[in-house]
Design a protein around this motif. Structure first.
Motif, PDB file in Angstrom:
ATOM      1  N   GLN A 133     -14.622   0.166  -0.823  1.00  0.00           N
ATOM      2  CA  GLN A 133     -13.983  -0.598  -1.885  1.00  0.00           C
ATOM      3  C   GLN A 133     -14.025   0.130  -3.227  1.00  0.00           C
ATOM      4  O   GLN A 133     -13.020   0.212  -3.941  1.00  0.00           O
ATOM      5  CB  GLN A 133     -14.691  -1.962  -1.994  1.00  0.00           C
ATOM      6  N   ASP A 134     -15.183   0.681  -3.581  1.00  0.00           N
ATOM      7  CA  ASP A 134     -15.333   1.360  -4.870  1.00  0.00           C
ATOM      8  C   ASP A 134     -14.427   2.587  -4.954  1.00  0.00           C
ATOM      9  O   ASP A 134     -13.734   2.797  -5.948  1.00  0.00           O
ATOM     10  CB  ASP A 134     -16.795   1.759  -5.069  1.00  0.00           C
ATOM     11  N   GLU A 135     -14.424   3.396  -3.914  1.00  0.00           N
ATOM     12  CA  GLU A 135     -13.603   4.610  -3.910  1.00  0.00           C
ATOM     13  C   GLU A 135     -12.115   4.276  -4.010  1.00  0.00           C
ATOM     14  O   GLU A 135     -11.381   4.874  -4.813  1.00  0.00           O
ATOM     15  CB  GLU A 135     -13.874   5.401  -2.637  1.00  0.00           C
ATOM     16  N   LYS A 136     -11.655   3.315  -3.213  1.00  0.00           N
ATOM     17  CA  LYS A 136     -10.241   2.945  -3.230  1.00  0.00           C
ATOM     18  C   LYS A 136      -9.818   2.419  -4.602  1.00  0.00           C
ATOM     19  O   LYS A 136      -8.731   2.746  -5.098  1.00  0.00           O
ATOM     20  CB  LYS A 136      -9.961   1.893  -2.160  1.00  0.00           C
ATOM     21  N   THR A 137     -10.678   1.620  -5.202  1.00  0.00           N
ATOM     22  CA  THR A 137     -10.338   1.054  -6.514  1.00  0.00           C
ATOM     23  C   THR A 137     -10.325   2.122  -7.593  1.00  0.00           C
ATOM     24  O   THR A 137      -9.452   2.131  -8.472  1.00  0.00           O
ATOM     25  CB  THR A 137     -11.339  -0.059  -6.879  1.00  0.00           C
ATOM     26  N   THR A 138     -11.288   3.041  -7.546  1.00  0.00           N
ATOM     27  CA  THR A 138     -11.334   4.124  -8.532  1.00  0.00           C
ATOM     28  C   THR A 138     -10.098   5.012  -8.428  1.00  0.00           C
ATOM     29  O   THR A 138      -9.495   5.386  -9.440  1.00  0.00           O
ATOM     30  CB  THR A 138     -12.608   4.966  -8.346  1.00  0.00           C
ATOM     31  N   LEU A 139      -9.709   5.354  -7.203  1.00  0.00           N
ATOM     32  CA  LEU A 139      -8.518   6.188  -7.018  1.00  0.00           C
ATOM     33  C   LEU A 139      -7.255   5.457  -7.465  1.00  0.00           C
ATOM     34  O   LEU A 139      -6.342   6.067  -8.040  1.00  0.00           O
ATOM     35  CB  LEU A 139      -8.399   6.605  -5.554  1.00  0.00           C
ATOM     36  N   ARG A 140      -7.205   4.153  -7.220  1.00  0.00           N
ATOM     37  CA  ARG A 140      -6.041   3.374  -7.685  1.00  0.00           C
ATOM     38  C   ARG A 140      -6.001   3.336  -9.210  1.00  0.00           C
ATOM     39  O   ARG A 140      -4.915   3.391  -9.810  1.00  0.00           O
ATOM     40  CB  ARG A 140      -6.083   1.952  -7.107  1.00  0.00           C
TER      41      ARG A 140
END
Length: 429
Positions: free
Chosen positions: A235-242
């Motif tokens: 979740q953290d990685e996907k949100t940061t990349l978004r």
């Protein structure tokens, strides 16, 4: 514009005036003790470990528990780090007395990575086994207030190890979310219990417990995100990349990003290099790295991070982004640096309207091995924006710009053996 981020994380609302960054380690420790003593219903703590010598902190918890039999204290630490013995003591033995004195009020849980089993579990010694994966959450809750940080609970984090600390006051739903997160991790963690004799001072058992969160509304949005690579939760990685995609799509953003351990994943590096935004990176200088001049193999970690930093610096040069991507190093005599997070300004704004606060280092271990918790705070509150601006600029007050000459200095030359080893163990850093 930022609403796409809500696809990846739950949304909580807050008043910016109820959110307070702290700036110094002593303020973090003082606030921690004060909040514990003032808590009426619950204190919940998630940290990698509690220093085995932190008797004052344990006594503060004991004092609060003696004041009220209604107070519940829940502590979550990592099993590998929390049972590591130093001078005959560990986090587990330190906390055991609280369980013995307050068995109905205190719960201590120890998360153990599922990746360390079988022969690997039997053969890897202490400290080395922690490279397989840890519980790295840093959450401190008191009744309906929660404090997020990257700091652990030991003397250097209370005195001269710079980190970040943010208090979310009077936010029942957000605090419940983190309480629920802690209890969810507790449900598949070991529970600390008194042992049977002096040779077996404690034992580890299992139990389950859950809590549901509630929402509120105001001028500030809080999006909690977690990263648990061993369980496929990203979740953290996907949100940061978004978030980086949003910055690229809207252009003219300024992003400050800091980590005590400079080791971006390949995905983060590629996104950063293509994102049309101005970046200021801040990381620890070798002498501000917590492993500087340490004993054993760990003394090679500062030069390993120097090598990783140099490689990224070269990527910036080759991509011709050196005019809008800079790296600075935190240097403060007698201090180490452990702060992590992100601040973002849009267009002509002079104050951040967004920050990320929590435990991840934006590196390989945070993404793939450790358990991490972070919150994205998006605010229109001018007082909070000013506080965030003050926070990030105070960190840069102790920084020096990295240039080509930085890596040609004699004290920054990295031995070939360290370069080769770094490539092999990069995902553990």
């Amino acid at each position: 514009m930022l609403s796409p981020l809500q696809k990846y994380a739950p949304t909580f609302y807050a008043r910016g005036d109820d959110i307070t960054p702290l700036y110094e380690p002593y303020a973090f420790y003082s606030e921690l003790k004060t909040r514990i003593l003032n808590a009426k219903e619950r204190v919940f703590i998630a940290a990698l470990y509690i220093g085995h010598a932190e008797q004052e902190l344990v006594e503060t918890l004991r004092q609060a528990l003696r004041r009220s039999d209604r107070l519940k204290v829940c502590i979550l630490i990592d099993c590998l780090r929390g049972t590591r013995v130093s001078k005959g003591k560990s986090s587990a033995t330190l906390l055991l007395s609280l369980i013995q004195e307050f068995p109905s009020q205190v719960q201590v849980s120890l998360y153990h990575t599922p990746d360390l089993t079988g022969m690997l579990k039997k053969t890897l010694p202490q400290r080395f086994n922690e490279g397989i994966g840890l519980m790295h959450l840093k959450i401190y809750g008191f009744d309906d207030t929660v404090m997020l940080s990257g700091a652990n609970l030991s003397q250097d984090y209370f005195t001269n190890r710079q980190d970040r600390y943010m208090i979310f006051n009077n936010n029942h739903s957000l605090t419940n979310y983190y309480h629920d997160l802690l209890n969810t991790v507790r449900s598949f963690s070991y529970q600390l219990q008194p042992g049977t004799n002096e040779l077996i001072p404690y034992q580890l058992t299992m139990q389950q417990d859950t809590v549901d969160p509630i929402q509120e509304t105001s001028d500030t949005v809080v999006l909690p995100v977690i990263q648990m690579g061993p369980f496929g939760i990203r979740q953290d990685e996907k949100t940061t990349l978004r978030l980086l995609e949003i910055a690229h799509e809207n252009k003219n953003w300024t992003i400050d990003l800091t980590s005590g351990y400079f080791n971006f994943t390949d995905r983060y590096k590629s996104f950063i290099l293509r994102t049309q935004a101005r970046f200021r990176f801040l990381t620890a200088a070798p002498e501000a790295n917590g492993f500087f001049n340490s004993k054993g193999v760990s003394r090679y970690l500062p030069p390993a991070y120097t090598w990783i930093e140099k490689q990224f610096f070269n990527h910036i040069q080759r991509s011709q982004r050196d005019n809008d991507i800079t790296i600075e190093e935190y240097k403060r005599p007698g201090w180490t640096y452990h702060a992590k997070g992100l601040w973002a300004k849009m267009g002509t704004q002079t104050r951040p309207m967004l920050t990320m606060i929590g435990s991840p280092n934006f590196g390989h271990r945070s993404s793939e091995r450790d358990l991490e918790a972070q919150a994205i705070v998006i605010t229109q509150n001018e007082n909070l924006q000013e506080a965030l601006h003050k926070e990030v600029e105070r960190l840069h007050d102790y920084s020096e710009l990295v240039t080509k000459e930085t890596f040609t200095r004699k004290d920054r030359l990295v031995p070939y053996g360290v370069r080769a080893a770094t490539a092999m163990i990069k995902t553990m850093l």
